[in-house]
Design a protein around this motif. Structure first.
Motif, PDB file in Angstrom:
ATOM      1  N   ILE A   1       0.840  -1.198   0.000  1.00 25.86           N
ATOM      2  CA  ILE A   1       0.000   0.000   0.000  1.00 25.86           C
ATOM      3  C   ILE A   1       0.875   1.248   0.000  1.00 25.86           C
ATOM      4  O   ILE A   1       0.611   2.215  -0.745  1.00 25.86           O
ATOM      5  CB  ILE A   1      -0.917   0.010   1.241  1.00 25.86           C
ATOM      6  CG1 ILE A   1      -1.984  -1.081   1.141  1.00 25.86           C
ATOM      7  CG2 ILE A   1      -1.557   1.387   1.408  1.00 25.86           C
ATOM      8  CD1 ILE A   1      -3.014  -0.867   0.065  1.00 25.86           C
ATOM      9  N   LEU A   2       1.918   1.240   0.803  1.00 30.25           N
ATOM     10  CA  LEU A   2       2.813   2.393   0.880  1.00 30.25           C
ATOM     11  C   LEU A   2       3.491   2.631  -0.464  1.00 30.25           C
ATOM     12  O   LEU A   2       3.577   3.775  -0.932  1.00 30.25           O
ATOM     13  CB  LEU A   2       3.863   2.169   1.972  1.00 30.25           C
ATOM     14  CG  LEU A   2       4.892   3.280   2.200  1.00 30.25           C
ATOM     15  CD1 LEU A   2       4.194   4.592   2.565  1.00 30.25           C
ATOM     16  CD2 LEU A   2       5.884   2.879   3.284  1.00 30.25           C
ATOM     17  N   ALA A   3       3.961   1.577  -1.097  1.00 23.95           N
ATOM     18  CA  ALA A   3       4.675   1.712  -2.378  1.00 23.95           C
ATOM     19  C   ALA A   3       3.796   2.306  -3.472  1.00 23.95           C
ATOM     20  O   ALA A   3       4.244   3.134  -4.264  1.00 23.95           O
ATOM     21  CB  ALA A   3       5.216   0.358  -2.811  1.00 23.95           C
ATOM     22  N   TRP A   4       2.511   1.899  -3.491  1.00 16.99           N
ATOM     23  CA  TRP A   4       1.635   2.349  -4.572  1.00 16.99           C
ATOM     24  C   TRP A   4       0.786   3.559  -4.202  1.00 16.99           C
ATOM     25  O   TRP A   4      -0.048   3.993  -4.995  1.00 16.99           O
ATOM     26  CB  TRP A   4       0.756   1.194  -5.051  1.00 16.99           C
ATOM     27  CG  TRP A   4       1.418   0.409  -6.124  1.00 16.99           C
ATOM     28  CD1 TRP A   4       1.454   0.712  -7.460  1.00 16.99           C
ATOM     29  CD2 TRP A   4       2.185  -0.784  -5.980  1.00 16.99           C
ATOM     30  NE1 TRP A   4       2.189  -0.226  -8.143  1.00 16.99           N
ATOM     31  CE2 TRP A   4       2.639  -1.159  -7.260  1.00 16.99           C
ATOM     32  CE3 TRP A   4       2.528  -1.584  -4.887  1.00 16.99           C
ATOM     33  CZ2 TRP A   4       3.416  -2.288  -7.475  1.00 16.99           C
ATOM     34  CZ3 TRP A   4       3.299  -2.711  -5.103  1.00 16.99           C
ATOM     35  CH2 TRP A   4       3.739  -3.057  -6.392  1.00 16.99           C
ATOM     36  N   SER A   5       0.973   4.090  -3.006  1.00 17.03           N
ATOM     37  CA  SER A   5       0.233   5.297  -2.635  1.00 17.03           C
ATOM     38  C   SER A   5       1.129   6.528  -2.602  1.00 17.03           C
ATOM     39  O   SER A   5       0.633   7.655  -2.514  1.00 17.03           O
ATOM     40  CB  SER A   5      -0.436   5.119  -1.271  1.00 17.03           C
ATOM     41  OG  SER A   5       0.525   4.902  -0.246  1.00 17.03           O
ATOM     42  N   LEU A   6       2.438   6.299  -2.682  1.00 16.40           N
ATOM     43  CA  LEU A   6       3.345   7.440  -2.704  1.00 16.40           C
ATOM     44  C   LEU A   6       3.272   8.157  -4.056  1.00 16.40           C
ATOM     45  O   LEU A   6       3.109   7.496  -5.089  1.00 16.40           O
ATOM     46  CB  LEU A   6       4.786   6.974  -2.438  1.00 16.40           C
ATOM     47  CG  LEU A   6       5.097   6.482  -1.019  1.00 16.40           C
ATOM     48  CD1 LEU A   6       6.526   5.964  -0.938  1.00 16.40           C
ATOM     49  CD2 LEU A   6       4.890   7.618  -0.002  1.00 16.40           C
ATOM     50  N   PRO A   7       3.405   9.472  -4.084  1.00 11.55           N
ATOM     51  CA  PRO A   7       3.359  10.219  -5.351  1.00 11.55           C
ATOM     52  C   PRO A   7       4.542   9.889  -6.233  1.00 11.55           C
ATOM     53  O   PRO A   7       5.598   9.497  -5.775  1.00 11.55           O
ATOM     54  CB  PRO A   7       3.362  11.676  -4.888  1.00 11.55           C
ATOM     55  CG  PRO A   7       3.980  11.675  -3.541  1.00 11.55           C
ATOM     56  CD  PRO A   7       3.595  10.354  -2.913  1.00 11.55           C
TER      57      PRO A   7
END
Length: 249
Positions: free
Chosen positions: A243-249
């Motif tokens: 989730i963190l990897a794909w939610s970062l801009p």
């Protein structure tokens, strides 16, 4: 329906500290039928954890709210899965033969491998959740707890139980097709609450599931209750990282 309600109460009582009514004439074999509710119990735990985060975030910074949510999760489950992770990693790290691995897993004392794994998994959970958008965290917690318990169900469906004693003995059986379908609904349906692009977080979850499943099959020829706990913890933290990897801009 009355019998299914009984199975649900058994699952809640077995996998958490949530109080349930005393069930007369309990038989260990009944937990076989209750295993299909494993992801649903995860959904319940995730809901409580998400609520505690949401409430705490109104009074404290995000990182404190994350810690409170983690504490609530550990308290609700009685450290059930974390204990399984520590025992499993101790066994895999310290044992050479299958017999040695299983013997170490049965030892209630924690070793260096288990302690290190436990420290790193909790630290990674905290840091990854703290960097996810605060508004997204409650939904991520809700999905993570059901999905990771579904990952344990998949281990039960694809491998054999290899220990004749231990806390997960009653679950050492395959689910029927209808039971597996029900577990799949509880485990996967919560994903619909996330934005579509975040479903890519399933990729690291899948990769760690494949890796750890292969490791278990190679080292001990199947799974134990401790292995299910370890799989739950590993897939949960990998979901946060995804989730963190794909939610970062």
């Amino acid at each position: 329906m009355k019998q299914e309600w009984r199975y649900l109460l058994l699952a809640v009582g077995f996998f958490s500290r949530i109080p349930v009514p005393a069930l007369a004439d309990f038989k260990e074999a009944e937990l076989n039928r209750a295993a299909k509710f494993f992801p649903l119990v995860g959904l319940l735990i995730g809901s409580i954890t998400a609520f505690n985060y949401w409430l705490s975030a109104k009074f404290f910074p995000t990182d404190i709210a994350v810690i409170i949510s983690m504490i609530s999760s550990i308290y609700i489950t009685g450290c059930f899965h974390e204990d399984g992770l520590a025992d499993c990693i101790d066994g895999l790290g310290g044992g050479w033969s299958k017999e040695q691995v299983l013997q170490i897993m049965q030892d209630s004392r924690i070793g260096s491998y288990g302690a290190t794994a436990l420290m790193l998994i909790l630290l990674t959970k905290f840091i990854s959740l703290s960097h996810i958008s605060p508004d997204l965290i409650p939904w991520v917690l809700l999905v993570a707890h059901s999905l990771s318990r579904y990952a344990a169900i998949l281990v039960m469906m694809t491998q054999y139980y290899v220990r004749s004693e231990g806390k997960a003995k009653p679950l050492a059986t395959e689910l029927s097709s209808s039971e597996f379908l029900l577990a799949s609904v509880f485990g996967l349906l919560p994903l619909i609450i996330l934005p579509v692009h975040l479903l890519w977080a399933l990729l690291p979850v899948t990769l760690i599931w494949l890796f750890f499943s292969a490791k278990l099959k190679k080292r001990i020829g199947g799974y134990t209750g401790d292995c299910l706990g370890a799989m739950q913890q590993l897939t949960e933290v990998m979901f946060y990282l995804g989730i963190l990897a794909w939610s970062l801009p």
